[in-house]
Design a protein around this motif. Structure first.
Motif, mmCIF file in Angstrom:
data_model
loop_
_atom_site.group_PDB
_atom_site.id
_atom_site.type_symbol
_atom_site.label_atom_id
_atom_site.label_comp_id
_atom_site.label_asym_id
_atom_site.label_seq_id
_atom_site.Cartn_x
_atom_site.Cartn_y
_atom_site.Cartn_z
ATOM 1 N N PRO A 1 14.210 44.937 -14.562
ATOM 2 C CA PRO A 1 13.876 44.040 -13.447
ATOM 3 C C PRO A 1 13.427 42.653 -13.912
ATOM 4 N N ILE A 2 12.685 42.577 -14.998
ATOM 5 C CA ILE A 2 12.236 41.269 -15.507
ATOM 6 C C ILE A 2 13.422 40.458 -16.006
ATOM 7 N N LEU A 3 14.328 41.085 -16.742
ATOM 8 C CA LEU A 3 15.508 40.372 -17.224
ATOM 9 C C LEU A 3 16.408 39.965 -16.058
ATOM 10 N N SER A 4 16.497 40.794 -15.031
ATOM 11 C CA SER A 4 17.276 40.439 -13.833
ATOM 12 C C SER A 4 16.684 39.228 -13.133
ATOM 13 N N GLU A 5 15.347 39.174 -13.057
ATOM 14 C CA GLU A 5 14.670 38.018 -12.447
ATOM 15 C C GLU A 5 14.940 36.756 -13.253
ATOM 16 N N ALA A 6 14.905 36.867 -14.571
ATOM 17 C CA ALA A 6 15.181 35.719 -15.431
ATOM 18 C C ALA A 6 16.621 35.236 -15.235
ATOM 19 N N LYS A 7 17.558 36.169 -15.143
ATOM 20 C CA LYS A 7 18.957 35.790 -14.917
ATOM 21 C C LYS A 7 19.123 35.133 -13.554
ATOM 22 N N ARG A 8 18.441 35.643 -12.546
ATOM 23 C CA ARG A 8 18.512 35.047 -11.203
ATOM 24 C C ARG A 8 17.947 33.630 -11.234
ATOM 25 N N TRP A 9 16.837 33.435 -11.942
ATOM 26 C CA TRP A 9 16.238 32.102 -12.086
ATOM 27 C C TRP A 9 17.244 31.163 -12.754
ATOM 28 N N LEU A 10 17.844 31.616 -13.848
ATOM 29 C CA LEU A 10 18.817 30.793 -14.573
ATOM 30 C C LEU A 10 20.048 30.490 -13.719
ATOM 31 N N ASP A 11 20.516 31.456 -12.934
ATOM 32 C CA ASP A 11 21.650 31.216 -12.035
ATOM 33 C C ASP A 11 21.340 30.082 -11.058
ATOM 34 N N ILE A 12 20.166 30.128 -10.458
ATOM 35 C CA ILE A 12 19.752 29.080 -9.516
ATOM 36 C C ILE A 12 19.649 27.747 -10.243
ATOM 37 N N TYR A 13 18.968 27.748 -11.376
ATOM 38 C CA TYR A 13 18.763 26.517 -12.145
ATOM 39 C C TYR A 13 20.100 25.880 -12.539
ATOM 40 N N PHE A 14 20.994 26.667 -13.118
ATOM 41 C CA PHE A 14 22.267 26.116 -13.586
ATOM 42 C C PHE A 14 23.219 25.770 -12.435
ATOM 43 N N SER A 15 22.878 26.181 -11.214
ATOM 44 C CA SER A 15 23.670 25.743 -10.059
ATOM 45 C C SER A 15 23.225 24.352 -9.592
ATOM 46 N N GLY A 16 22.214 23.787 -10.274
ATOM 47 C CA GLY A 16 21.740 22.450 -9.943
ATOM 48 C C GLY A 16 20.581 22.427 -8.960
ATOM 49 N N LYS A 17 19.999 23.596 -8.716
ATOM 50 C CA LYS A 17 18.877 23.670 -7.777
ATOM 51 C C LYS A 17 17.593 24.014 -8.529
ATOM 52 N N GLN A 18 16.473 23.642 -7.928
ATOM 53 C CA GLN A 18 15.181 23.985 -8.502
ATOM 54 C C GLN A 18 14.773 25.374 -8.033
ATOM 55 N N PRO A 19 14.613 26.330 -8.947
ATOM 56 C CA PRO A 19 14.165 27.662 -8.529
ATOM 57 C C PRO A 19 12.783 27.577 -7.877
ATOM 58 N N ASP A 20 12.552 28.409 -6.872
ATOM 59 C CA ASP A 20 11.267 28.388 -6.165
ATOM 60 C C ASP A 20 10.348 29.521 -6.629
ATOM 61 N N PHE A 21 10.628 30.059 -7.789
ATOM 62 C CA PHE A 21 9.803 31.118 -8.374
ATOM 63 C C PHE A 21 9.912 31.020 -9.887
ATOM 64 N N THR A 22 9.003 31.672 -10.562
ATOM 65 C CA THR A 22 9.066 31.790 -12.017
ATOM 66 C C THR A 22 9.058 33.279 -12.338
ATOM 67 N N PRO A 23 10.001 33.716 -13.151
ATOM 68 C CA PRO A 23 9.963 35.147 -13.516
ATOM 69 C C PRO A 23 8.694 35.430 -14.315
ATOM 70 N N PRO A 24 8.276 36.694 -14.375
ATOM 71 C CA PRO A 24 7.091 37.019 -15.182
ATOM 72 C C PRO A 24 7.323 36.602 -16.636
ATOM 73 N N LEU A 25 6.347 35.909 -17.208
ATOM 74 C CA LEU A 25 6.464 35.410 -18.577
ATOM 75 C C LEU A 25 5.417 36.077 -19.460
ATOM 76 N N HIS A 26 5.787 36.326 -20.725
ATOM 77 C CA HIS A 26 4.861 36.926 -21.677
ATOM 78 C C HIS A 26 5.183 36.439 -23.088
ATOM 79 N N PRO A 27 5.125 35.095 -23.291
ATOM 80 C CA PRO A 27 5.441 34.580 -24.630
ATOM 81 C C PRO A 27 4.308 34.861 -25.612
ATOM 82 N N SER A 28 4.654 35.150 -26.845
ATOM 83 C CA SER A 28 3.637 35.340 -27.871
ATOM 84 C C SER A 28 3.530 34.059 -28.687
ATOM 85 N N GLY A 29 2.311 33.733 -29.048
ATOM 86 C CA GLY A 29 2.070 32.533 -29.842
ATOM 87 C C GLY A 29 0.588 32.345 -30.046
ATOM 88 N N THR A 30 0.240 31.327 -30.810
ATOM 89 C CA THR A 30 -1.165 31.033 -31.060
ATOM 90 C C THR A 30 -1.819 30.544 -29.768
#
Length: 174
Positions: A48-77
């Motif tokens: 489901p998280i990867l599907s949300e990310a793909k949906r976000w990218l589909d909207i973004y690359f269609s030239g529109k601003q997505p109105d949501f952010t998929p759940p994020l969990h980046p690792s870093g300092t």
């Protein structure tokens, strides 16, 4: 467990990675730091998280601003995490500079100054390309520098967002 999926964008193939909490990576193939920190024992499947990310990218690359952010969990300092949170606040179609982010962090931490180069290092190690919009950060002089996916992709992402590009330039190779 880390799950991966592939995404075909207009700018090239991407590898997406997620754990059970959120997206942990989104890299353009062949970009600098491609799949950095990604374990060898990933499972390729569509969660489901990867599907949300793909949906976000589909909207973004269609030239529109997505109105949501998929759940994020980046690792870093802790510093990288702070910088990446600031990147998420840069409005669609707008830019900021490494120096502006450094000044913001210095003020927040009550420091006299913060290194723009340190900010650049954190921006450059962003593991979630496009969704955490490191492409919206430019040099103080308007130089379109510092995108791990390559300057051409940075330009195309900014153009996709209809960013005013007249004040920007590509750095010359020395």
């Amino acid at each position: 467990m880390i799950y991966t999926a592939h995404y075909t964008s207009p700018l090239g193939n991407m590898l997406l990675a997620a754990d059970d909490t959120g997206l942990t990576g989104a890299w353009f193939e062949c970009q600098k730091y491609f799949a950095a920190g990604l374990a060898d024992n990933c499972t390729e499947t569509n969660t489901p998280i990867l599907s949300e990310a793909k949906r976000w990218l589909d909207i973004y690359f269609s030239g529109k601003q997505p109105d949501f952010t998929p759940p994020l969990h980046p690792s870093g300092t802790a510093f990288q995490q702070e910088v990446w949170l600031i990147l998420l606040q840069i409005p669609y179609g707008q830019t900021t500079t490494y120096g502006d982010i450094a000044a913001h962090l210095a003020k927040r931490k009550n420091l006299a100054r913060m290194s723009a180069q340190a900010v650049g290092g954190a921006v450059g190690h962003n593991k979630i390309s496009v969704i955490i919009p490191c492409h919206r950060v430019v040099g103080k002089s308007g130089s379109l520098t510092g995108y791990a996916g390559g300057i051409n992709k940075k330009i195309r992402l900014l153009e996709l967002e209809k960013t005013d590009m007249h004040k920007f330039f590509s750095p010359k190779k020395i």
